[in-house]
Scaffold this active site. Structure first.
Site, short mmCIF file in Angstrom:
data_model
loop_
_atom_site.label_atom_id
_atom_site.label_comp_id
_atom_site.label_asym_id
_atom_site.label_seq_id
_atom_site.Cartn_x
_atom_site.Cartn_y
_atom_site.Cartn_z
CB CYS A 1 0.68 1.26 4.36
SG CYS A 1 -1.12 1.09 4.40
CB CYS B 1 -0.90 -0.01 1.23
SG CYS B 1 -1.70 1.55 1.63
#
Length: 490
Positions: free
Chosen positions: A419, A416
């Site tokens: 992230c 991600c």
């Protein structure tokens, strides 16, 4: 006549007492089956709502500070200032390469969830003093070129300023050589790479994205299993679907038995990583996607998600440990800020963006943060670490550094993008804090009016350090909010 009245009154009084006794007995016994068949007979509604916090109190392990003192200091004194500081231009723009390949396993491909996307900042939005490079940290150099146009300014700031004295030029050259040879705790991004982009952290906040599953589990398993000095016989199934292995498959409190047998330095390392993991989880619970539709998303705290990660019953007692490790990490980074204050207090250090008024306000706010940190009475004593036999301590310190550097490389395996962004930034922030704590002599010998050959921080490190600590401060502030929410849910 009065005797008859008195007797009648006594009979009525006895009947009233008897009636209340029988009614109370009946109600109590009629309620018993519900209690006996409840899932947690020993937990009252109040204890259920506060089970994430009931043991989050008192003195932390491996130091002499308590949870309550940190709560008061952070939430009422430091958090408002650090939040305001991270909103300043110097700290909101972070240059990062989110396209570096994972060095440990084949790339899983980037997450297709829209909330995983990171929106890079257009060059036109970046303050000229930031996109010109990291070389100019000195107000004198900035003032000599304040009248240049943007192109000339960018060119001049990208190299050692020709208006500087020969002594300053030599200091810059020494600094560059020192940076090249310096042992870093993190794998640093090449900021000159064409894949490196500026990101506005305020427009790309850390929050729940929906990123989970095998890819996320593999990242955290790799961090804990291979880099936290944990014996191979002790297995922590972060992935709930993972098969058990080893003789010690304990979870909850039993899982930590092995930790007590480690030396202080290795215990500290594990607690730092666990604290960082807890902080990230708190952010995801506090900024959770609650509703989506008609072109707008509603983000806010998810109490159930928070309980799932930190409730003592759900985590078999481990939730409290996770939260205490967050407080421990907070103390480590707080201590680093305390130690590095003299570096920034020198008059010629300038947090340069090109806007002199903004830069002055940013520097003043940063110094206020340092002054507030000095008032905290229970700092972590890092001198207790690596204090043994000299050769053994040096070997352990290098092992500590390499393990952490490896974790910073694992951040490039996060699928991600958002992230990955916040994982890299917070890992870099902790790595910078460790660099500071292990550079005490160099900081003590800083020259007052010129750059140092022994210790320097790049803008990249400074931004990560302040934002990384800002995330920890936010986590502890959000814990207070969750405590109130759980109380209201009662």
């Amino acid at each position: 006549m009065w005797k008859v009245t008195l007797q009648a009154f006594a009979v009525l009084l006895m009947a009233w007492f008897l009636g209340n006794f029988v009614l109370g007995w009946f109600q109590q016994n009629s309620a018993k089956p519900k209690t006996q068949h409840s899932e947690h007979p020993s937990r009252t509604p109040d204890s259920q709502d506060q089970s994430c916090f009931c043991q989050l109190t008192g003195v932390l392990d491996d130091c002499f500070c308590d949870v309550e003192s940190i709560d008061v200091f952070n939430n009422f004194k430091l958090y408002p200032r650090i939040k305001k500081l991270t909103e300043k231009d110097y700290f909101r723009y972070y240059r990062v390469n989110l396209k570096r390949p994972c060095p440990f396993w084949p790339d899983d491909g980037h997450c297709a969830i829209k909330d995983c996307h990171v929106e890079p900042c257009p060059e036109s939005k970046i303050p000229v003093g930031i996109k010109s490079g990291n070389y100019n940290k000195y107000s004198q150099a900035a003032n000599t070129i304040s009248d240049m146009n943007d192109c000339e300014q960018a060119k001049e700031l990208g190299a050692i300023n020709s208006t500087l004295s020969n002594q300053s030029k030599q200091a810059f050259a020494d600094w560059a050589r020192h940076d090249d040879a310096q042992d870093h705790f993190c794998e640093l991004d090449d900021e000159t790479s064409p894949d490196a982009e500026y990101v506005d952290l305020l427009l790309n906040p850390e929050r729940y994205t929906g990123y989970k599953g095998p890819s996320a589990w593999r990242v955290w398993n790799s961090i804990y299993e291979e880099n936290c000095f944990k014996p191979r016989s002790v297995y922590r199934p972060l992935n709930p679907l993972a098969p058990s292995r080893g003789d010690d498959d304990a979870t909850g409190e039993g899982f930590y038995d092995w930790l007590e047998g480690l030396c202080l330095e290795k215990r500290v390392f594990y607690r730092l990583i666990s604290g960082l993991h807890s902080s990230i989880n708190i952010h995801l619970c506090a900024e959770y996607l609650l509703d989506e539709g008609w072109g707008r998303s509603v983000w806010g705290p998810n109490v159930q998600e928070f309980r799932q990660r930190f409730d003592t019953a759900v985590t078999k007692g481990e939730g409290t440990r996770r939260l205490k490790n967050l407080y421990f990490l907070y103390l480590i980074e707080l201590r680093a800020l305390y130690k590095v204050a003299p570096y920034f207090e020198r008059a010629f250090i300038n947090l340069y963006t090109g806007n002199s008024q903004e830069d002055s306000a940013t520097k003043e706010l940063l110094l206020q943060v340092f002054n507030e940190i000095r008032t905290f009475p229970m700092h972590f004593d890092e001198k207790s670490m690596f204090a043994g036999q000299k050769l053994e301590a040096k070997t352990l310190k290098e092992e500590f550094r390499l393990h952490f550097k490896n974790i910073s490389r694992i951040m490039d395996c996060v699928g991600c993008s958002k992230c990955r962004l916040w994982g890299k930034l917070q890992t870099q922030g902790l790595g910078t804090a460790l660099k500071i704590l292990f550079s005490e002599k160099e900081i003590q010998n800083l020259p007052e009016h010129s750059p140092s050959k022994g210790f320097q921080l790049t803008r990249h490190e400074i931004v990560a350090l302040i934002n990384g600590f800002g995330r920890l401060s936010t986590s502890i502030h959000q814990l207070h909010s969750f405590r109130l929410l759980l109380k209201d849910n009662r």
